[in-house]
Design a protein around this motif. Structure first.
Motif, PDB file in Angstrom:
ATOM      1  N   ASP A   1       0.902  -1.016   0.241  1.00  0.00           N
ATOM      2  CA  ASP A   1       0.229   0.735   0.161  1.00  0.00           C
ATOM      3  C   ASP A   1       0.763   1.170   0.067  1.00  0.00           C
ATOM      4  N   ARG A   2       1.958   1.630   1.058  1.00  0.00           N
ATOM      5  CA  ARG A   2       2.630   2.595   1.346  1.00  0.00           C
ATOM      6  C   ARG A   2       3.215   2.602  -0.914  1.00  0.00           C
ATOM      7  N   MET A   3       4.224   1.559  -1.821  1.00  0.00           N
ATOM      8  CA  MET A   3       4.417   1.687  -2.573  1.00  0.00           C
ATOM      9  C   MET A   3       3.947   2.152  -3.473  1.00  0.00           C
ATOM     10  N   LEU A   4       2.591   1.562  -2.734  1.00  0.00           N
ATOM     11  CA  LEU A   4       1.190   2.073  -4.346  1.00  0.00           C
ATOM     12  C   LEU A   4       1.293   3.625  -4.270  1.00  0.00           C
ATOM     13  N   SER A   5       1.035   4.571  -2.791  1.00  0.00           N
ATOM     14  CA  SER A   5       0.750   5.494  -2.452  1.00  0.00           C
ATOM     15  C   SER A   5       2.115   6.608  -3.110  1.00  0.00           C
ATOM     16  N   LEU A   6       3.380   5.704  -2.958  1.00  0.00           N
ATOM     17  CA  LEU A   6       4.427   6.459  -3.788  1.00  0.00           C
ATOM     18  C   LEU A   6       4.931   6.571  -4.978  1.00  0.00           C
ATOM     19  N   HIS A   7       3.740   5.592  -5.829  1.00  0.00           N
ATOM     20  CA  HIS A   7       3.613   5.312  -7.480  1.00  0.00           C
ATOM     21  C   HIS A   7       3.011   6.555  -7.683  1.00  0.00           C
ATOM     22  N   HIS A   8       1.714   7.075  -6.820  1.00  0.00           N
ATOM     23  CA  HIS A   8       0.556   8.146  -6.567  1.00  0.00           C
ATOM     24  C   HIS A   8       1.560   9.442  -6.525  1.00  0.00           C
ATOM     25  N   ALA A   9       2.505   9.198  -5.981  1.00  0.00           N
ATOM     26  CA  ALA A   9       3.475  10.999  -5.563  1.00  0.00           C
ATOM     27  C   ALA A   9       4.061  11.140  -7.186  1.00  0.00           C
ATOM     28  N   ILE A  10       4.787   9.773  -7.308  1.00  0.00           N
ATOM     29  CA  ILE A  10       5.384   9.583  -8.391  1.00  0.00           C
ATOM     30  C   ILE A  10       4.812  10.997  -9.547  1.00  0.00           C
ATOM     31  N   LYS A  11       4.205  10.238 -10.001  1.00  0.00           N
ATOM     32  CA  LYS A  11       3.188  10.049 -10.998  1.00  0.00           C
ATOM     33  C   LYS A  11       2.533  11.875 -11.375  1.00  0.00           C
ATOM     34  N   LYS A  12       1.821  12.345  -9.880  1.00  0.00           N
ATOM     35  CA  LYS A  12       1.332  13.068  -9.628  1.00  0.00           C
ATOM     36  C   LYS A  12       2.250  15.086  -9.573  1.00  0.00           C
ATOM     37  N   ASN A  13       3.413  14.351  -9.096  1.00  0.00           N
ATOM     38  CA  ASN A  13       4.167  15.693  -8.855  1.00  0.00           C
ATOM     39  C   ASN A  13       5.623  15.391  -9.834  1.00  0.00           C
ATOM     40  N   TYR A  14       6.086  14.206  -9.698  1.00  0.00           N
ATOM     41  CA  TYR A  14       7.115  14.238 -10.158  1.00  0.00           C
ATOM     42  C   TYR A  14       7.222  13.858 -12.498  1.00  0.00           C
ATOM     43  N   GLY A  15       5.835  13.133 -12.966  1.00  0.00           N
ATOM     44  CA  GLY A  15       5.356  13.244 -14.046  1.00  0.00           C
ATOM     45  C   GLY A  15       6.279  12.101 -14.751  1.00  0.00           C
ATOM     46  N   HIS A  16       6.864  13.043 -16.250  1.00  0.00           N
ATOM     47  CA  HIS A  16       7.841  12.166 -16.715  1.00  0.00           C
ATOM     48  C   HIS A  16       9.187  11.804 -16.001  1.00  0.00           C
ATOM     49  N   ALA A  17       9.615  12.804 -15.417  1.00  0.00           N
ATOM     50  CA  ALA A  17      10.633  13.083 -14.758  1.00  0.00           C
ATOM     51  C   ALA A  17      11.388  12.081 -14.032  1.00  0.00           C
ATOM     52  N   LEU A  18      11.034  10.896 -13.233  1.00  0.00           N
ATOM     53  CA  LEU A  18      11.592  10.107 -12.602  1.00  0.00           C
ATOM     54  C   LEU A  18      10.980   8.454 -12.515  1.00  0.00           C
ATOM     55  N   SER A  19      11.366   7.870 -12.006  1.00  0.00           N
ATOM     56  CA  SER A  19      10.855   6.970 -12.261  1.00  0.00           C
ATOM     57  C   SER A  19      12.081   5.621 -11.379  1.00  0.00           C
ATOM     58  N   VAL A  20      11.216   4.611 -10.819  1.00  0.00           N
ATOM     59  CA  VAL A  20      12.602   4.055  -9.547  1.00  0.00           C
ATOM     60  C   VAL A  20      12.621   2.197  -9.483  1.00  0.00           C
ATOM     61  N   SER A  21      13.186   1.718  -9.552  1.00  0.00           N
ATOM     62  CA  SER A  21      13.745   0.471  -9.442  1.00  0.00           C
ATOM     63  C   SER A  21      15.012   0.263  -8.308  1.00  0.00           C
ATOM     64  N   GLY A  22      14.999  -1.213  -8.334  1.00  0.00           N
ATOM     65  CA  GLY A  22      16.180  -1.699  -7.151  1.00  0.00           C
ATOM     66  C   GLY A  22      14.945  -2.211  -5.927  1.00  0.00           C
ATOM     67  N   ALA A  23      15.985  -3.193  -4.310  1.00  0.00           N
ATOM     68  CA  ALA A  23      16.112  -3.649  -4.247  1.00  0.00           C
ATOM     69  C   ALA A  23      15.059  -3.298  -3.136  1.00  0.00           C
ATOM     70  N   SER A  24      14.653  -1.599  -2.749  1.00  0.00           N
ATOM     71  CA  SER A  24      13.444  -1.314  -1.922  1.00  0.00           C
ATOM     72  C   SER A  24      12.470  -1.494  -2.331  1.00  0.00           C
ATOM     73  N   TYR A  25      11.862  -1.949  -3.291  1.00  0.00           N
ATOM     74  CA  TYR A  25      10.939  -1.531  -4.186  1.00  0.00           C
ATOM     75  C   TYR A  25       9.925  -3.437  -4.198  1.00  0.00           C
ATOM     76  N   LEU A  26      10.446  -3.470  -5.018  1.00  0.00           N
ATOM     77  CA  LEU A  26       9.242  -4.334  -5.439  1.00  0.00           C
ATOM     78  C   LEU A  26      10.331  -5.792  -5.287  1.00  0.00           C
ATOM     79  N   GLY A  27      11.064  -6.076  -4.808  1.00  0.00           N
ATOM     80  CA  GLY A  27      12.058  -7.317  -4.820  1.00  0.00           C
ATOM     81  C   GLY A  27      13.431  -7.557  -4.179  1.00  0.00           C
ATOM     82  N   VAL A  28      14.100  -8.300  -3.764  1.00  0.00           N
ATOM     83  CA  VAL A  28      15.646  -8.490  -3.346  1.00  0.00           C
ATOM     84  C   VAL A  28      16.614  -9.268  -3.822  1.00  0.00           C
ATOM     85  N   SER A  29      15.929  -9.913  -4.169  1.00  0.00           N
ATOM     86  CA  SER A  29      16.776 -11.388  -4.830  1.00  0.00           C
ATOM     87  C   SER A  29      18.082 -10.069  -6.542  1.00  0.00           C
TER      88      SER A  29
END
Length: 560
Positions: free
Chosen positions: A472-500
């Motif tokens: 739920d927190r990552m979904l909230s982060l998704h919406h915040a990036i979408k709203k406030n950063y638009g096409h400028a930013l995206s994220v990947s890495g172990a902090s978000y959707l899997g650590v292996s």
């Protein structure tokens, strides 16, 4: 011409740069910024001569002398199965690493069949198959069969449509295991498993974000046991991920079929062969610039996105991909619109201690992969608290040229204070960790000899801990990036959707493909954050159909 800046040179950042360089138009300018002198993140290997070493970073990169031992400071093997495995193998094949350097261990190998859990003053061997389970059940499994038989009879917390009856989506792994099975299964079995994967605590980690297949098994089928029997492990893989895996396999299906049946794979020259080869490949790409030893210090999102590094370098980019740990990203954007939850999860500190002994001096009593310890709340105690487990490296990925018994002790994680008290990892003397590891192998394995080779690596904040409510927190982060950063930013890495490692590679590839296919880097038809898959939750009926199709005819699904 578009430009992309990638923050972080671990496996996620390297993978993002690699896939961009492979798939984007050659006019795309790609800049990778890494704060340390080396690339590869937590993946790091060294060959060492006899002696003791306090930090792998201080050693020369290539020690080709005879009588050396390969030590790993981070991940030591890779799992090639499933969609993640196919995507990983495609990368390995494209980088021409599918040669004599590639090693594999079959599922029939003793290290794949024999796993151990310390329980009641003994190392218990987990049965490798149903027959062994029925005929030679170890004490650690004493109440597990009955709990598993009764589990389907327990009421589910979901209704027939997969909606929670109490309105609470997530729970801890411990809550789930005690509710569906019993306390013993939670503390001793799952507590040990989570020590091995996350160096974490089942009482705080999210079921939904760490053991998704168990969560979906109950949500879809009302029972963890019945759900796993009916293919719930398949439903956590999206159609898009299976499509990526299918495209990966098409060049050499015979080789993929053979490799995906392996238990684990690795490299004779060490795990960091993979990031080194990606780096070498990127160096041949004229549109790629790699900056090392100069961390990003500030991100400014405006008409023209700008990254300022510690040494004063300015990088302009149309799009920024951050693969940095999420708390680091939070510091970089602190003067920009707020991004929630980036520092909510802690990360585990782990003392990784490598030990090697001459085979002429001693023998290891076990031929399996290694042992793990139960949760700290076991009523039977841990003779050396804070010891998460010991991997038997010379069994797990045997290297014929090495005549040695190799072990790696993992100490700390969620139990750091149990081992080292209130001493933070930055202040811990490596010798204290070495002595603790030697005491551990003496206590658990009856090994008291002086190691011929040893190495201590104090890995600070190396494994993110997905606390309850993470999705739920990552979904909230998704919406915040979408709203406030638009096409400028995206994220990947172990902090978000899997650590292996395979998770990180797969997620970076998914992000890059979505950026390119959606036009996010060109026509900007779609905002891509890297977390969009959290919005794509199929219904229960769709997931049941998905599981049936996966079991019935996987190849057809892959092609479609």
């Amino acid at each position: 011409m578009s430009s992309v800046a990638i923050l972080g040179g671990g496996i996620s950042g390297l993978s993002a740069a690699y896939y961009l360089a492979r798939m984007a138009p050659p006019t795309t300018k790609i800049t990778l910024i890494e704060g340390k002198k080396r690339l590869g993140g937590w993946i790091e290997s060294r060959r060492v001569t006899p002696g003791h070493y306090d930090n792998i970073h201080h050693l020369p990169k290539d020690n080709t002398k005879e009588n050396t031992i390969l030590f790993e400071a981070g991940p030591r093997t890779l799992r090639p199965e499933g969609s993640n495995g196919a995507i990983l193998l495609e990368m390995i094949r494209h980088l021409e690493l599918n040669n004599e350097n590639l090693m594999s261990v079959s599922k029939s190998h003793p290290s794949a069949r024999h796993r151990y859990i310390y329980y009641k003053d003994k190392i218990n061997t987990l049965p490798p198959d149903l027959q062994s389970f029925l005929l030679n059940k170890p004490p650690v499994l004493k109440s597990v069969p009955l709990a598993a038989l009764l589990e389907p009879l327990k009421p589910s917390r979901f209704d027939k449509d997969g909606i929670t009856k109490d309105g609470i989506e997530d729970e801890s792994i411990y809550s789930f295991m005690t509710r569906r099975f019993n306390e013993h299964t939670a503390i001793h079995l799952m507590g040990a498993v989570i020590h091995g994967i996350y160096a974490g605590d089942i009482k705080s980690l999210s079921l939904q974000s760490t053991l998704r297949s168990l969560y979906e098994a109950e949500r879809i089928y009302g029972s963890a046991v019945l759900g796993m029997m009916k293919g719930a492990s398949q439903v956590t893989t999206s159609v898009r991920e299976r499509g990526m895996a299918a495209r990966s396999r098409k060049e050499d299906p015979e080789w993929f079929g053979r490799m995906e049946k392996m238990s684990v794979i690795g490299f004779k020259s060490g795990m960091d062969t993979l990031p080194h080869q990606i780096t070498s490949w990127l160096e041949q790409c004229p549109n790629v610039e790699v900056i090392t030893d100069d961390p990003a210090e500030h991100i400014e999102i405006a008409h023209e996105n700008k990254i300022t590094t510690q040494k004063g370098k300015t990088v302009h980019a149309d799009h920024i991909i951050s693969t940095l740990p999420s708390p680091v990203l939070e510091r970089l954007v602190q003067h920009q619109p707020v991004l929630p939850h980036l520092s909510h999860n802690p990360s585990a500190d782990v003392a990784v201690v490598n030990l090697a002994y001459s085979t002429d001096e001693m023998k290891l009593q076990y031929d399996g992969f290694g042992f793990l310890t139960p949760h700290r709340d076991t009523p039977y105690g841990n003779p050396l608290p804070g010891t998460l487990g010991v991997v038997f490296d010379s069994n797990a990925l045997p290297i014929e040229s090495e005549r040695a018994i190799k072990l790696t002790a993992m100490i700390g994680g969620s139990d750091w204070k149990d081992a080292f008290g209130n001493v933070p990892i930055d202040e811990l003397e490596p010798k204290v960790a070495l002595d603790y590891a030697r005491k551990a192998v003496g206590t658990f394995l009856d090994i008291h000899a002086e190691p011929r080779y040893s190495m201590v690596n104090l890995q600070k904040q190396c494994i993110p801990q997905y606390l309850v409510g993470h999705q739920d927190r990552m979904l909230s982060l998704h919406h915040a990036i979408k709203k406030n950063y638009g096409h400028a930013l995206s994220v990947s890495g172990a902090s978000y959707l899997g650590v292996s490692v395979p998770d990180c590679i797969k997620n970076s590839r998914m992000l890059v493909e979505e950026l390119l296919v959606s036009g996010a880097l060109g026509s900007r038809q779609k905002v891509v954050t890297g977390l969009g898959k959290l919005e794509e939750q199929p219904t229960v009926d769709e997931m049941r159909d998905n599981a049936r199709l996966s079991r019935g005819n996987t190849s057809v699904i892959m092609k479609s």
